[in-house]
Scaffold this motif. Structure first.
Motif, PDB file in Angstrom:
ATOM      1  N   THR A 190       0.865  -1.183   0.000  1.00  0.00           N
ATOM      2  CA  THR A 190       0.000   0.000   0.000  1.00  0.00           C
ATOM      3  C   THR A 190       0.897   1.227   0.000  1.00  0.00           C
ATOM      4  OG1 THR A 190      -0.098   0.124   2.411  1.00  0.00           O
ATOM      5  CG2 THR A 190      -1.793  -1.219   1.306  1.00  0.00           C
ATOM      6  N   TYR A 191       0.298   2.376  -0.245  1.00  0.00           N
ATOM      7  CA  TYR A 191       1.074   3.601  -0.314  1.00  0.00           C
ATOM      8  C   TYR A 191       1.743   3.900   1.024  1.00  0.00           C
ATOM      9  CZ  TYR A 191       2.277   8.440  -1.259  1.00  0.00           C
ATOM     10  OH  TYR A 191       2.963   9.606  -1.428  1.00  0.00           O
ATOM     11  N   LEU A 192       1.014   3.726   2.126  1.00  0.00           N
ATOM     12  CA  LEU A 192       1.577   3.999   3.438  1.00  0.00           C
ATOM     13  C   LEU A 192       2.717   3.037   3.772  1.00  0.00           C
ATOM     14  CD1 LEU A 192       1.483   5.631   6.039  1.00  0.00           C
ATOM     15  CD2 LEU A 192      -0.212   4.008   6.901  1.00  0.00           C
ATOM     16  N   GLN A 193       2.532   1.743   3.490  1.00  0.00           N
ATOM     17  CA  GLN A 193       3.609   0.771   3.730  1.00  0.00           C
ATOM     18  C   GLN A 193       4.848   1.139   2.933  1.00  0.00           C
ATOM     19  OE1 GLN A 193       1.628  -2.788   2.435  1.00  0.00           O
ATOM     20  NE2 GLN A 193       1.459  -3.589   4.526  1.00  0.00           N
ATOM     21  N   PHE A 194       4.651   1.520   1.690  1.00  0.00           N
ATOM     22  CA  PHE A 194       5.787   1.865   0.837  1.00  0.00           C
ATOM     23  C   PHE A 194       6.513   3.104   1.350  1.00  0.00           C
ATOM     24  CE2 PHE A 194       7.365   4.351  -2.795  1.00  0.00           C
ATOM     25  CZ  PHE A 194       8.432   3.538  -3.111  1.00  0.00           C
ATOM     26  N   ARG A 195       5.765   4.130   1.773  1.00  0.00           N
ATOM     27  CA  ARG A 195       6.390   5.361   2.270  1.00  0.00           C
ATOM     28  C   ARG A 195       7.241   5.101   3.506  1.00  0.00           C
ATOM     29  NH1 ARG A 195       4.777  10.780   0.832  1.00  0.00           N
ATOM     30  NH2 ARG A 195       6.108  11.142   2.618  1.00  0.00           N
ATOM     31  N   VAL A 196       6.695   4.325   4.437  1.00  0.00           N
ATOM     32  CA  VAL A 196       7.442   4.028   5.662  1.00  0.00           C
ATOM     33  C   VAL A 196       8.663   3.166   5.336  1.00  0.00           C
ATOM     34  CG1 VAL A 196       7.319   2.899   7.918  1.00  0.00           C
ATOM     35  CG2 VAL A 196       5.401   4.274   7.110  1.00  0.00           C
ATOM     36  N   PHE A 197       8.494   2.181   4.460  1.00  0.00           N
ATOM     37  CA  PHE A 197       9.598   1.313   4.051  1.00  0.00           C
ATOM     38  C   PHE A 197      10.721   2.130   3.422  1.00  0.00           C
ATOM     39  CE2 PHE A 197      11.419  -1.281   0.541  1.00  0.00           C
ATOM     40  CZ  PHE A 197      12.084  -2.225   1.307  1.00  0.00           C
ATOM     41  N   LEU A 198      10.378   3.013   2.500  1.00  0.00           N
ATOM     42  CA  LEU A 198      11.398   3.818   1.823  1.00  0.00           C
ATOM     43  C   LEU A 198      12.058   4.807   2.773  1.00  0.00           C
ATOM     44  CD1 LEU A 198      12.575   3.983  -0.982  1.00  0.00           C
ATOM     45  CD2 LEU A 198      11.014   5.841  -1.476  1.00  0.00           C
ATOM     46  N   SER A 199      11.298   5.382   3.705  1.00  0.00           N
ATOM     47  CA  SER A 199      11.911   6.323   4.647  1.00  0.00           C
ATOM     48  C   SER A 199      12.890   5.610   5.577  1.00  0.00           C
ATOM     49  CB  SER A 199      10.841   7.055   5.454  1.00  0.00           C
ATOM     50  OG  SER A 199      10.187   6.160   6.314  1.00  0.00           O
ATOM     51  N   GLU A 200      12.585   4.355   5.960  1.00  0.00           N
ATOM     52  CA  GLU A 200      13.527   3.612   6.802  1.00  0.00           C
ATOM     53  C   GLU A 200      14.747   3.155   6.005  1.00  0.00           C
ATOM     54  OE1 GLU A 200      11.817   0.534   9.162  1.00  0.00           O
ATOM     55  OE2 GLU A 200      10.169   1.811   9.839  1.00  0.00           O
ATOM     56  N   LEU A 201      14.560   2.859   4.725  1.00  0.00           N
ATOM     57  CA  LEU A 201      15.707   2.486   3.900  1.00  0.00           C
ATOM     58  C   LEU A 201      16.674   3.650   3.729  1.00  0.00           C
ATOM     59  CD1 LEU A 201      14.538   0.282   0.893  1.00  0.00           C
ATOM     60  CD2 LEU A 201      15.892  -0.378   2.853  1.00  0.00           C
ATOM     61  N   ARG A 202      16.135   4.845   3.623  1.00  0.00           N
ATOM     62  CA  ARG A 202      16.998   6.017   3.411  1.00  0.00           C
ATOM     63  C   ARG A 202      17.910   6.296   4.586  1.00  0.00           C
ATOM     64  NH1 ARG A 202      12.861  10.205   0.457  1.00  0.00           N
ATOM     65  NH2 ARG A 202      12.863   9.132  -1.548  1.00  0.00           N
ATOM     66  N   THR A 203      17.563   5.808   5.768  1.00  0.00           N
ATOM     67  CA  THR A 203      18.425   6.042   6.938  1.00  0.00           C
ATOM     68  C   THR A 203      19.613   5.091   6.981  1.00  0.00           C
ATOM     69  OG1 THR A 203      17.132   4.533   8.318  1.00  0.00           O
ATOM     70  CG2 THR A 203      16.456   6.852   8.298  1.00  0.00           C
ATOM     71  N   MET A 204      19.614   4.073   6.144  1.00  0.00           N
ATOM     72  CA  MET A 204      20.721   3.116   6.146  1.00  0.00           C
ATOM     73  C   MET A 204      21.935   3.716   5.442  1.00  0.00           C
ATOM     74  SD  MET A 204      18.879  -0.505   5.431  1.00  0.00           S
ATOM     75  CE  MET A 204      20.373  -1.383   5.773  1.00  0.00           C
ATOM     76  N   PRO A 205      23.087   3.756   6.110  1.00  0.00           N
ATOM     77  CA  PRO A 205      24.280   4.309   5.478  1.00  0.00           C
ATOM     78  C   PRO A 205      24.793   3.397   4.370  1.00  0.00           C
ATOM     79  CG  PRO A 205      24.779   3.488   7.665  1.00  0.00           C
ATOM     80  CD  PRO A 205      23.317   3.344   7.485  1.00  0.00           C
ATOM     81  N   GLY A 206      25.236   4.007   3.301  1.00  0.00           N
ATOM     82  CA  GLY A 206      25.796   3.257   2.189  1.00  0.00           C
ATOM     83  C   GLY A 206      24.773   2.829   1.164  1.00  0.00           C
ATOM     84  N   LEU A 207      23.506   3.109   1.394  1.00  0.00           N
ATOM     85  CA  LEU A 207      22.450   2.691   0.479  1.00  0.00           C
ATOM     86  C   LEU A 207      22.018   3.864  -0.380  1.00  0.00           C
ATOM     87  CD1 LEU A 207      20.435   0.437  -0.341  1.00  0.00           C
ATOM     88  CD2 LEU A 207      18.846   1.486   1.254  1.00  0.00           C
ATOM     89  N   ARG A 208      21.861   3.596  -1.666  1.00  0.00           N
ATOM     90  CA  ARG A 208      21.404   4.622  -2.605  1.00  0.00           C
ATOM     91  C   ARG A 208      20.324   3.999  -3.485  1.00  0.00           C
ATOM     92  NH1 ARG A 208      25.848   6.680  -6.504  1.00  0.00           N
ATOM     93  NH2 ARG A 208      25.384   4.746  -7.551  1.00  0.00           N
ATOM     94  N   CYS A 209      19.150   4.616  -3.498  1.00  0.00           N
ATOM     95  CA  CYS A 209      18.072   4.154  -4.376  1.00  0.00           C
ATOM     96  C   CYS A 209      18.323   4.741  -5.757  1.00  0.00           C
ATOM     97  CB  CYS A 209      16.715   4.589  -3.844  1.00  0.00           C
ATOM     98  SG  CYS A 209      16.285   3.796  -2.305  1.00  0.00           S
ATOM     99  N   GLU A 210      18.568   3.889  -6.734  1.00  0.00           N
ATOM    100  CA  GLU A 210      18.928   4.355  -8.065  1.00  0.00           C
ATOM    101  C   GLU A 210      17.740   4.460  -9.003  1.00  0.00           C
ATOM    102  OE1 GLU A 210      21.962   1.622  -9.274  1.00  0.00           O
ATOM    103  OE2 GLU A 210      23.513   2.856  -8.358  1.00  0.00           O
TER     104      GLU A 210
END
Length: 173
Positions: free
Chosen positions: A125-145
């Motif tokens: 869902t949109y909310l699940q995706f937003r929370v998932f992506l916001s938590e991924l962005r806090t991981m060091p060394g990760l870049r969403c291409e």
């Protein structure tokens, strides 16, 4: 002694050939049990004990994020910790990652960084995706291409998401 011999002859006469074969088969089964089954059972018990002892040593979970795994970990081990974190974040947000591709990108000759590419497709869902992506962005060394979001039907709240990320980690020399 003669009484025992007399009883054995009487049993042979009463049982006949079929009875004698049955007694031989029971004897053969007992020998097989002693020679084959008991040592196998003991071997399985020893292996289970060894496996339980090894599992007891693995009680410590991996670090929650790859940058907390610094000194003794190699680049590959930090990458596997990153994958563990990725799946943990997805599970925490109720997202299932049924299709995921991992690969090591071609390294640069001058760079000491290793680049791992992770590509996945999932529904959320949109909310699940937003929370998932916001938590991924806090991981060091990760870049969403690359990110592709599609909604197959306007009345459906599920999003079809295709995400490509790169994880950069410094390789030890």
């Amino acid at each position: 002694m003669s009484r025992l011999v007399w009883e054995l002859r009487r049993a042979q006469w009463r049982l006949g050939i079929v009875g004698a074969l049955a007694i031989l088969l029971i004897g053969a089964a007992a020998v097989i049990a002693l020679v084959q089954i008991l040592p196998l059972h003991n071997d399985i018990a020893a292996r289970e004990a060894d496996l339980d002892a090894r599992a007891a040593k693995l009680k410590l979970p991996p670090p929650p994020s790859p940058d907390q795994a610094v000194a003794p970990f190699s680049a590959e081990q930090r990458y596997f910790i990153f994958l563990h974190s990725l799946h943990a974040i997805a599970a925490k947000n109720g997202i299932s990652l049924p299709q995921i591709t991992y690969q090591l990108a071609a390294p640069d000759k001058d760079s000491s960084l290793r680049r791992y590419v992770v590509e996945t497709t999932f529904a959320a869902t949109y909310l699940q995706f937003r929370v998932f992506l916001s938590e991924l962005r806090t991981m060091p060394g990760l870049r969403c291409e690359r990110l592709t979001i599609a909604r197959p039907n306007i009345g459906v709240t599920q999003l079809d998401v295709h995400l490509q990320c790169a994880f950069l980690v410094e390789a030890s020399k």
